[in-house]
Write an enzyme that holds these catalytic residues in place. Structure first.
Site, PDB file in Angstrom:
ATOM      1  N   ASP A  38       0.311  -1.491   0.044  1.00 30.23           N
ATOM      2  CA  ASP A  38      -0.109   0.107  -0.035  1.00 30.23           C
ATOM      3  C   ASP A  38       0.242   1.142  -0.158  1.00 30.23           C
ATOM      4  O   ASP A  38       1.203   1.669   0.844  1.00 30.23           O
ATOM      5  CB  ASP A  38      -0.961   0.172   1.064  1.00 30.23           C
ATOM      6  CG  ASP A  38      -2.024   0.622   1.572  1.00 30.23           C
ATOM      7  OD1 ASP A  38      -1.597   1.628   0.174  1.00 30.23           O
ATOM      8  OD2 ASP A  38      -2.440   1.140   1.905  1.00 30.23           O
ATOM      9  N   HIS A  39       1.437   1.794  -0.849  1.00 23.33           N
ATOM     10  CA  HIS A  39       2.329   2.398  -1.226  1.00 23.33           C
ATOM     11  C   HIS A  39       2.064   4.151  -1.800  1.00 23.33           C
ATOM     12  O   HIS A  39       1.200   3.782  -3.096  1.00 23.33           O
ATOM     13  CB  HIS A  39       3.737   2.138  -2.279  1.00 23.33           C
ATOM     14  CG  HIS A  39       4.583   1.550  -1.473  1.00 23.33           C
ATOM     15  ND1 HIS A  39       6.146   1.579  -1.247  1.00 23.33           N
ATOM     16  CD2 HIS A  39       4.627   1.092   0.576  1.00 23.33           C
ATOM     17  CE1 HIS A  39       6.328   0.978  -0.137  1.00 23.33           C
ATOM     18  NE2 HIS A  39       5.739   0.401   0.431  1.00 23.33           N
ATOM     19  N   GLY A 107       4.798   2.195   8.764  1.00 16.54           N
ATOM     20  CA  GLY A 107       4.601   3.199   7.884  1.00 16.54           C
ATOM     21  C   GLY A 107       5.954   3.472   7.615  1.00 16.54           C
ATOM     22  O   GLY A 107       7.878   3.402   8.216  1.00 16.54           O
ATOM     23  N   GLU A 108       6.090   4.414   5.873  1.00 18.32           N
ATOM     24  CA  GLU A 108       7.522   4.284   5.917  1.00 18.32           C
ATOM     25  C   GLU A 108       7.356   6.582   5.084  1.00 18.32           C
ATOM     26  O   GLU A 108       6.553   6.426   4.856  1.00 18.32           O
ATOM     27  CB  GLU A 108       7.697   4.526   3.970  1.00 18.32           C
ATOM     28  CG  GLU A 108       8.014   2.361   4.942  1.00 18.32           C
ATOM     29  CD  GLU A 108       7.984   1.828   3.274  1.00 18.32           C
ATOM     30  OE1 GLU A 108      10.291   1.829   3.082  1.00 18.32           O
ATOM     31  OE2 GLU A 108       8.006   1.028   3.106  1.00 18.32           O
ATOM     32  N   ASN A 111       6.036   7.325   1.691  1.00 11.97           N
ATOM     33  CA  ASN A 111       4.676   7.815   1.546  1.00 11.97           C
ATOM     34  C   ASN A 111       3.855   7.939   2.009  1.00 11.97           C
ATOM     35  O   ASN A 111       2.182   8.624   1.742  1.00 11.97           O
ATOM     36  CB  ASN A 111       4.048   6.181   1.370  1.00 11.97           C
ATOM     37  CG  ASN A 111       4.699   4.412   1.196  1.00 11.97           C
ATOM     38  OD1 ASN A 111       4.522   5.032  -0.442  1.00 11.97           O
ATOM     39  ND2 ASN A 111       5.255   3.829   1.856  1.00 11.97           N
ATOM     40  N   GLY A 175      10.571  -6.921  16.698  1.00 12.88           N
ATOM     41  CA  GLY A 175      11.411  -6.921  17.994  1.00 12.88           C
ATOM     42  C   GLY A 175      10.219  -7.080  19.192  1.00 12.88           C
ATOM     43  O   GLY A 175       9.752  -6.740  19.175  1.00 12.88           O
TER      44      GLY A 175
END
Length: 331
Positions: A38-39, A107-108, A111, A175
């Protein structure tokens, strides 16, 4: 729980109509589930695509009958407000006849920066995600939601078309701290490292399900099948060398130019060492094997290259699935 194998609808490397066609083909050859990225941007310009994943998934839900569907993953915090994610997830679940799982993550920058709201520090992104999940869960219960949180305000929101079965939620973790924070909020674990510690920590955390019983551990791995190994290595380097940066780096890069600069010294051989390339199906099985050995229940394959999907699905996917199922079922 037998290991299930999925196909990735990589929105960064194909247009919307091709993605729907690939989804139908993947169901026909026997994949158990399909996940969609989803970008708003591809990672690299060479990939060349970024259609709206939710429109694609709506079409896929209509065009397929059996495969389960999932976002892998949607960020419900900046580009999308959580009330909108809750609404579209409920709608997609209805279209898919209860085959959909909402995969969420923090997220990133690539985007999320496009709406001009900045890119928060990782601790804030995690807190925003936890608050967003709280809102989505409330809306999926059918509540009329008024919410005043640290990051979001919701004013008398309600979803009118809700699936009776609800919408399962998977959350991406990296993690033990992420599992402690998000495990009790989610139904399933999403991770891209085949680490047994992740599965064991999830199972040992209060408030989570047990992976293999009532929770799933869903992983993903890139492959680059091609009859010509040299062609496969070249394509993987051209379109997927960003993968070498790791998520700690990749999450903060802002544009395709940034990914190109960050990976300019990555060589084709470097990519081939981390991604199985070429026609050898047994080599792909060996690359996937650490996931089921670590206790993952679901593993999605990413076949690199939009132009390579048709031949992969027609020539390699079915025998590869046969090998994967045989190997993962044990002696």
């Amino acid at each position: 729980m037998p290991t299930r194998f999925g196909y990735t609808l990589m929105t960064e490397q194909a247009g919307p109509k091709d993605l729907v066609r690939f989804a139908v083909g993947a169901e026909e050859v026997g994949f158990d589930f399909e996940v969609s990225s989803d970008h708003y941007f591809p990672w690299l310009s060479a990939q060349g695509h970024a259609p709206y994943a939710w429109s694609v998934l709506g079409a896929v839900a209509h065009a397929t009958e059996r495969v389960e569907l999932m976002t892998y993953v949607t960020c419900p915090t900046i580009r999308y407000h959580p009330v909108i994610v809750a609404q579209k997830a409920a709608t997609l679940q209805l279209l898919a006849d209860d085959r959909f799982t909402l995969g969420l993550g923090s997220g990133e920058n690539l985007n999320e920066h496009v709406v001009g709201e900045g890119w928060p520090a990782v601790a804030d992104r995690h807190a925003m995600l936890a608050e967003a999940i709280e809102i989505i869960r409330a809306l999926h219960r059918g509540d009329l939601v008024d919410f005043r949180g640290e990051y979001y305000q919701v004013d008398a929101a309600r979803i009118w078309d809700l699936p009776e079965s609800g919408v399962p939620i998977g959350v991406a973790v990296a993690g033990g701290r992420g599992i402690e924070e998000f495990g009790p909020l989610a139904d399933h674990m999403i991770a891209v490292e085949p680490t047994r510690d992740l599965v064991e920590t999830w199972n040992d955390t209060d408030g989570t399900g047990t992976i293999g019983v009532d929770s799933r551990a869903i992983g993903q791995i890139p492959i680059c099948w091609d009859p010509d190994r040299d062609a496969a290595v070249a394509r993987a380097h051209d379109q997927f060398r960003w993968f070498s940066g790791g998520w700690d780096v990749n999450a903060d890069l802002r544009t395709t130019a940034g990914f190109a600069a960050a990976t300019q010294y990555v060589r084709p051989g470097d990519v081939a060492e981390s991604i199985p390339c070429g026609p050898d199906l047994d080599a792909i099985v060996e690359a996937v094997k650490p996931y089921w050995e670590a206790g993952f229940t679901d593993i999605a394959l990413v076949q690199i290259g939009g132009e390579a999907q048709d031949e992969f699905l027609s020539a390699a996917a079915k025998p590869l699935l046969d090998k994967l199922r045989s190997a993962s079922s044990g002696p």
